[in-house]
Design an enzyme around this catalytic site. Structure first.
Site, PDB file in Angstrom:
ATOM      1  N   ASP A  21     -18.052 -31.242 -21.193  1.00 54.12           N
ATOM      2  CA  ASP A  21     -16.777 -30.566 -21.448  1.00 54.12           C
ATOM      3  C   ASP A  21     -15.660 -31.517 -21.029  1.00 54.12           C
ATOM      4  O   ASP A  21     -15.804 -32.257 -20.033  1.00 54.12           O
ATOM      5  CB  ASP A  21     -16.669 -29.262 -20.669  1.00 54.12           C
ATOM      6  CG  ASP A  21     -15.404 -28.487 -21.039  1.00 54.12           C
ATOM      7  OD1 ASP A  21     -15.436 -27.783 -22.065  1.00 54.12           O
ATOM      8  OD2 ASP A  21     -14.396 -28.621 -20.310  1.00 54.12           O
ATOM      9  N   GLU A  23     -11.297 -32.013 -20.470  1.00 55.65           N
ATOM     10  CA  GLU A  23      -9.932 -31.495 -20.424  1.00 55.65           C
ATOM     11  C   GLU A  23      -9.025 -32.588 -20.945  1.00 55.65           C
ATOM     12  O   GLU A  23      -9.255 -33.781 -20.684  1.00 55.65           O
ATOM     13  CB  GLU A  23      -9.545 -31.080 -19.002  1.00 55.65           C
ATOM     14  CG  GLU A  23     -10.451 -30.025 -18.378  1.00 55.65           C
ATOM     15  CD  GLU A  23     -10.555 -28.744 -19.188  1.00 55.65           C
ATOM     16  OE1 GLU A  23      -9.576 -28.405 -19.890  1.00 55.65           O
ATOM     17  OE2 GLU A  23     -11.609 -28.089 -19.133  1.00 55.65           O
ATOM     18  N   HIS A 163     -11.431 -23.602 -17.303  1.00 54.65           N
ATOM     19  CA  HIS A 163     -10.698 -24.707 -17.908  1.00 54.65           C
ATOM     20  C   HIS A 163     -10.679 -25.944 -17.020  1.00 54.65           C
ATOM     21  O   HIS A 163      -9.768 -26.766 -17.130  1.00 54.65           O
ATOM     22  CB  HIS A 163      -9.264 -24.297 -18.275  1.00 54.65           C
ATOM     23  CG  HIS A 163      -9.207 -23.279 -19.373  1.00 54.65           C
ATOM     24  ND1 HIS A 163      -9.545 -23.557 -20.671  1.00 54.65           N
ATOM     25  CD2 HIS A 163      -8.865 -21.964 -19.342  1.00 54.65           C
ATOM     26  CE1 HIS A 163      -9.407 -22.471 -21.407  1.00 54.65           C
ATOM     27  NE2 HIS A 163      -9.003 -21.484 -20.614  1.00 54.65           N
ATOM     28  N   ASP A 168     -16.733 -25.608 -16.662  1.00 50.44           N
ATOM     29  CA  ASP A 168     -17.007 -25.186 -18.037  1.00 50.44           C
ATOM     30  C   ASP A 168     -18.334 -25.741 -18.533  1.00 50.44           C
ATOM     31  O   ASP A 168     -19.064 -25.072 -19.284  1.00 50.44           O
ATOM     32  CB  ASP A 168     -15.867 -25.625 -18.953  1.00 50.44           C
ATOM     33  CG  ASP A 168     -14.603 -24.795 -18.756  1.00 50.44           C
ATOM     34  OD1 ASP A 168     -14.592 -23.957 -17.836  1.00 50.44           O
ATOM     35  OD2 ASP A 168     -13.630 -24.993 -19.514  1.00 50.44           O
TER      36      ASP A 168
END
Length: 556
Positions: A21, A23, A163, A168
């Site tokens: 994952d 960001e 998030h 995540d």
């Protein structure tokens, strides 16, 4: 050949998955967004075997709304490593794994963009998207949507997505394992089956995949049969077992195939030495059994030919059957209307009779209106001599079996006149008539290149040596793979000796269907083909050279 997997059955328990994952500062790397955090979890056999986490300095300001969403601030990343340091470490961590992400195009898109920006080679990861898998597995009665937070709640994930990349990724691991547990009782236990899974394949249909278990992972032809052992469907594949199993595990958009699978009770596998042999055997089996779930090639006898008869006053006739009557045939046409269009083009150029009754050399019938208009030499009332009519027929025969330059010139002149008069629809009709003739004549000339060759032995490179085919009169008579180190002439002698004795008939396709002969011709046209015995030659002149000028010609 129909599509197939190179190999089948990599159990999920034997594979390592890297669940990742990211960001970022925005939604698209192409618009300037950059990665701010990596989070990844490596799992195998349901167990976590490693984790990877790192903030990334994006070298730009993080928008306030992103900070509100992720909690990542400029101050947090100012001393973090840059993407040039983090990406290689992540790729090393994920090496040899199946890459997993929730909404994978987003995360994988950023990773690929960063690799390209840094000049790094992107590994050829297999990618699994848990969002897509959830949509295929779950229905709206179970979850209102397939967001990660919704799925994490549904499956009671041990980590709540927030998030942040690692949290995540951990939640996605829980979702991934829960989806695998959901699919296991349905018989979906390999990566290939997961990748192609859809809930539209019923559990009953999926349970029938055992029908394919006995098939070998070799090239050949597969035959679905019903309870009465009637043939339902015939297909080919480079891997019989892999291809047959997809009918029970893969989304089948053809509703007829789903129906066929429900009826099927047995799958027969016919191993073939080469892909060409498999294609030919498929055509022959479809023609012999006419399976209800095959759409093409079922009725090779129901084709249309154009015939120039052999009689005192020859004429053109549209026929379904080729007879042993020494007549000239061209085709097959795409259908009777196309053949009739070709007849119209020929009659406009060559003034042979259009009536259907048999005429003797000394006929004394009344002339028809076509004769009065000058469109027919009128042999019925003795208005022409046998020699003059024979000359006209010779020109027509030359157009059919040789170069139709006279026909092309006549129709081209007509097209020019119609276009000049802005009668474009009429011009299009005549263009299509000529194109129909040219396609059929070129097809016949192409077929005769091979059907008039009594024996041809040709070879193509094969991973295990050379694939050898014996062709006789446009029919495949034998196929095999000559291994490396074999004595070429001795091996070919043995194959030729065991080849089918071909019974030769008559007409343009005396020993096979047009479809089979054209299949052989396409193989011969491939790069790397070598002729070991015999010879054949492509026709340099004929109808084919005119065809490009009329198939898609603009008329205004």
């Amino acid at each position: 050949m129909q599509a197939s997997f190179d190999e089948l059955g990599r159990p999920l328990s034997d594979l390592s998955f890297c669940v990742v994952d990211l960001e970022t500062t925005g939604g698209s790397p192409a618009k300037g967004a950059r990665i701010t955090e990596f989070g990844a979890v490596k799992v195998r056999g349901g167990e976590v075997i490693g984790e990877f986490q790192s903030l990334v300095n994006p070298d730009e300001h993080i928008p306030a709304f992103i900070t509100v969403l992720t909690g990542i601030t400029d101050q947090m990343v100012i001393s973090a490593p840059r993407i040039a340091e983090v990406l290689p470490s992540f790729l090393e961590f994920a090496a040899g794994c199946v890459l997993v992400a929730h909404n994978a195009p987003f995360d994988v898109g950023f990773l690929k963009f960063a690799a390209r920006d840094l000049g790094c080679q992107w590994p050829n990861f297999e990618v699994l998207d848990t969002a897509i898998l959830a949509r295929r597995t779950l229905n709206r009665d179970e979850v209102p949507n397939c967001k990660l937070s919704t799925l994490a709640t549904k499956f009671h994930a041990t980590t709540t997505p927030n998030h942040r990349a690692l949290s995540d990724a951990r939640a996605t691991v829980n979702v991934l394992h829960a989806l695998f547990e959901r699919l296991g009782p349905l018989g979906v236990t390999t990566l290939e089956e997961v990748s192609t899974y859809t809930s539209r394949v019923s559990p009953a249909q999926r349970k029938k995949r055992w029908l394919a278990e006995h098939l070998p992972s070799l090239p050949g032809v597969y035959v679905f049969r019903d309870a009465r052992d009637e043939v339902l469907y015939v297909g080919t594949s480079r891997n019989l077992r892999a291809r047959a199993r997809t009918y029970f595990t893969k989304s089948e958009t053809r509703s007829r195939m789903g129906e066929m699978v429900q009826i099927a009770q047995r799958i027969e596998g016919l191993v073939c030495a080469t892909a060409l042999e498999a294609q030919v055997r498929e055509l022959r089996l479809i023609a012999r059994h006419r399976p209800p779930y095959n759409r093409r090639s079922r009725f090779p006898d129901k084709v249309t030919w154009l015939k120039l008869t052999r009689e005192p006053w020859p004429r053109l006739s549209v026929v379904r059957t080729i007879l042993d009557d020494d007549a000239d045939y061209i085709g097959p046409f795409r259908g009777r209307p196309a053949a009739e269009g070709a007849v119209a083009a020929l009659h406009d150029t060559f003034r042979i009779r259009q009536c259907t009754q048999r005429l003797s050399l000394r006929s004394s019938k009344s002339p028809c209106v076509l004769a009065e208009m000058g469109h027919c030499l009128s042999p019925c009332d003795g208005a022409t001599t046998a020699e003059a009519y024979s000359d006209e027929v010779s020109g027509l025969r030359a157009a059919m079996v040789g170069d139709p330059a006279a026909l092309v010139a006549n129709v081209a002149e007509k097209l020019g006149a119609l276009a000049a008069a802005e009668r474009y629809e009429d011009a299009a009709i005549w263009r299509d008539r000529l194109a129909a003739f040219l396609r059929a004549a070129a097809r016949t000339q192409r077929l005769r290149e091979l059907t008039e060759t009594d024996e041809l032995v040709a070879a193509a490179p094969h991973p295990d040596g050379w694939e050898i085919h014996v062709l006789r009169f446009g029919r495949l008579a034998a196929a095999g793979v000559m291994p490396h180190g074999a004595i070429t002439q001795v091996w070919i002698d043995a194959l030729v000796a065991t080849a089918e004795s071909v019974e030769v008939g008559y007409g343009p396709v005396p020993a096979a269907t047009a479809e089979e002969t054209e299949c052989l011709l396409r193989w011969l046209d491939q790069d790397g083909i070598r002729v070991a015995r015999g010879s054949w030659q492509c026709a340099s002149e004929g109808s084919a050279r005119h065809l490009p000028n009329f198939e898609a010609a603009g008329l205004g």
